[in-house]
Enzyme design. Structure first.
Site, PDB file in Angstrom:
ATOM      1  N   TYR A  16      19.549   2.068   7.261  1.00 37.47           N
ATOM      2  CA  TYR A  16      18.094   2.575   7.047  1.00 37.47           C
ATOM      3  C   TYR A  16      18.047   4.205   6.848  1.00 37.47           C
ATOM      4  O   TYR A  16      18.863   4.789   7.582  1.00 37.47           O
ATOM      5  CB  TYR A  16      17.416   2.150   8.144  1.00 37.47           C
ATOM      6  CG  TYR A  16      17.290   0.531   8.369  1.00 37.47           C
ATOM      7  CD1 TYR A  16      16.493  -0.175   7.319  1.00 37.47           C
ATOM      8  CD2 TYR A  16      17.815  -0.180   9.209  1.00 37.47           C
ATOM      9  CE1 TYR A  16      16.178  -1.423   7.567  1.00 37.47           C
ATOM     10  CE2 TYR A  16      17.267  -1.436   9.739  1.00 37.47           C
ATOM     11  CZ  TYR A  16      16.572  -2.040   8.558  1.00 37.47           C
ATOM     12  OH  TYR A  16      16.541  -3.483   8.519  1.00 37.47           O
ATOM     13  N   LYS A  38      16.196  -1.827  42.237  1.00 37.83           N
ATOM     14  CA  LYS A  38      14.863  -2.067  41.626  1.00 37.83           C
ATOM     15  C   LYS A  38      15.087  -2.160  40.044  1.00 37.83           C
ATOM     16  O   LYS A  38      16.287  -1.841  39.382  1.00 37.83           O
ATOM     17  CB  LYS A  38      13.924  -1.054  41.712  1.00 37.83           C
ATOM     18  CG  LYS A  38      14.302   0.463  41.199  1.00 37.83           C
ATOM     19  CD  LYS A  38      13.672   1.449  41.592  1.00 37.83           C
ATOM     20  CE  LYS A  38      14.103   2.814  41.146  1.00 37.83           C
ATOM     21  NZ  LYS A  38      13.453   4.096  41.897  1.00 37.83           N
TER      22      LYS A  38
HETATM   23  C1  LIG Z   1      14.255   4.928  42.339  1.00 41.95           C
HETATM   24  C2  LIG Z   1      14.181   5.480  43.629  1.00 41.95           C
HETATM   25  C3  LIG Z   1      15.435   6.024  44.287  1.00 41.95           C
HETATM   26  C4  LIG Z   1      16.882   6.041  43.863  1.00 41.95           C
HETATM   27  O1  LIG Z   1      17.204   7.109  42.737  1.00 41.95           O
HETATM   28  P1  LIG Z   1      18.384   7.402  42.088  1.00 41.95           P
HETATM   29  O2  LIG Z   1      18.112   8.843  41.407  1.00 41.95           O
HETATM   30  O3  LIG Z   1      18.620   6.359  40.886  1.00 41.95           O
HETATM   31  O4  LIG Z   1      19.483   7.608  42.981  1.00 41.95           O
HETATM   32  C5  LIG Z   1      15.501   6.684  45.351  1.00 41.95           C
HETATM   33  N1  LIG Z   1      14.158   6.627  46.128  1.00 41.95           N
HETATM   34  C6  LIG Z   1      13.122   6.386  45.495  1.00 41.95           C
HETATM   35  C7  LIG Z   1      11.742   6.294  46.113  1.00 41.95           C
HETATM   36  C8  LIG Z   1      13.025   5.969  44.381  1.00 41.95           C
HETATM   37  O5  LIG Z   1      12.169   5.585  43.635  1.00 41.95           O
END
Ligand SMILES: *Cc1c(COP(=O)(O)O)cnc(C)c1O
Length: 356
Positions: free
Chosen positions: A253, A33
């Site tokens: 800055y 994702k």
């Molecule tokens: C994003 C997500 C994961 C992966 O989690 P990580 O901590 O990046 O391994 C697994 N399950 C669900 C439901 C998620 O939303």
């Protein structure tokens, strides 16, 4: 050409996937994702396609990008569908859907489909974000099971605090999961990255590794298994200007850094608009031509500054690594008021250059 870029090591990605799958003891969906946590979902999925059991994304939009790129393995939508009109598309593109709320069960009950949709029914075992409550879970499963056009396949849940290895909450969530799903058929899926690395008792049929695929530890402290991960992204750029400053001169800055002694300052072509944390502290580690160095001064939109005083050989054109093979991303995170997740997802504007 601007020298800022993110090198993406696809061999490291495959190595990390294999480790995740082995630790999970069953099958593993590679979580890609948010454009594979900033690493480019299509190229990462292509690199894993032959060995991954499948992929997980947040939504149908992300899944269709993968399908259009030719990815054929199963893809799970972690938030499921947002409205009934998506359901035919899910079937057409062979996508699996999480069902996490009673309204989704109701939509499935009143939306006939030509073929069975594979569904992972999510339990809220204590995170209190998405999921069916423990007391309603079995009934929801039975309702889905009764529908000819729905195939509830996997009982899933998600941990809120698995990265805290001394926290009792994870075991409580596991107990809730065992109680709420007792006696129901189907496979199980509970583990994210911190659970795979830190909670072997949470193993199930399907792991869902995200962060660890990209070679970054989910833990604040050192961890033996996490140490076996290989960083996938190396964010780098070059020095484009050098200043020789006497003691007492401000840099950048807000004069967030003032030289204490005569100092050589290198200006690097990479800033917070590329995803480097704007509020990284003075002293945040970098690597300059392969040697340890440090950030000084506030990070600008397109540039940042490093101390070259101990790097007499370095100058315009020197390569500066911000994180990756030499500088663990976790060390940048520790000095930047951010998380590893956000650090990676924030990377943009720089070209992604794939290797391996
Ligand atoms: C994003 C997500 C994961 C992966 O989690 P990580 O901590 O990046 O391994 C697994 N399950 C669900 C439901 C998620 O939303």
């Amino acid at each position: 050409m601007r020298p800022a870029r993110a090198l993406i090591d696809l061999d490291a990605l495959r190595h990390n996937y294999r480790l995740a799958r082995r630790l999970g003891g069953g099958r593993a969906l590679a979580v890609v994702k948010a454009d594979a946590y900033g690493h480019g979902a299509v190229r990462c999925a292509q690199a894993l396609e032959t060995e991954a059991d499948g992929f997980a994304v947040a939504c149908i939009e992300e899944a269709l990008v993968l399908r259009q790129a030719g990815i054929r393995k199963p893809i799970l939508l972690l938030e499921g569908f947002f409205e009934a009109s998506e359901l035919p598309l899910l079937l057409e593109h062979d996508l699996w859907s999480v069902v996490h709320a009673p309204w989704q069960v109701e939509v499935l009950e009143r939306t006939p489909l030509p073929r069975p949709l594979t569904v992972w029914l999510k339990l809220d075992s204590g995170m209190h974000r998405l999921g069916i409550g423990a007391d309603e879970y079995a009934a929801a499963w039975r309702r889905l099971e009764a529908l000819p056009h729905v195939r509830p396949a996997v009982k899933m849940s998600h941990f809120a605090r698995a990265d805290e290895l001394d926290c009792a909450r994870t075991r409580e969530q596991l107990d809730t999961f065992a109680r709420a799903t007792a006696g129901l058929p189907g496979q199980t899926s509970i583990c994210n990255s911190p659970a795979l690395l830190g909670w072997p008792e949470a193993r199930g049929d399907w792991a869902r590794p995200g962060l660890m695929l990209y070679g970054v530890s989910p833990f604040a402290r050192g961890h033996d298994l996490a140490a076996q991960l290989r960083p996938v992204m190396t964010l780098e750029s070059k020095v484009i200007a050098v200043r020789e400053l006497p003691a007492g001169e401000p840099v950048g800055y807000g004069a967030r850094f003032v030289t204490e002694a005569p100092t050589r300052v290198g200006v690097v072509a990479l800033g917070y608009a590329d995803g480097y944390p704007q509020f990284a502290a003075n002293g945040t580690p970098v690597a300059i031509d392969g040697r340890p160095g440090r950030l000084v001064g506030r990070v600008s939109m397109d540039m940042l500054t490093v101390d070259l005083s101990d790097h007499p050989q370095a100058g315009v054109g020197s390569r500066v690594e911000l994180w990756g093979a030499q500088v663990p991303a976790a060390e940048v995170v520790a000095r930047s008021q951010t998380s590893s997740y956000r650090l990676l997802c924030a990377v943009k504007r720089v070209p992604l250059v794939y290797q391996g």
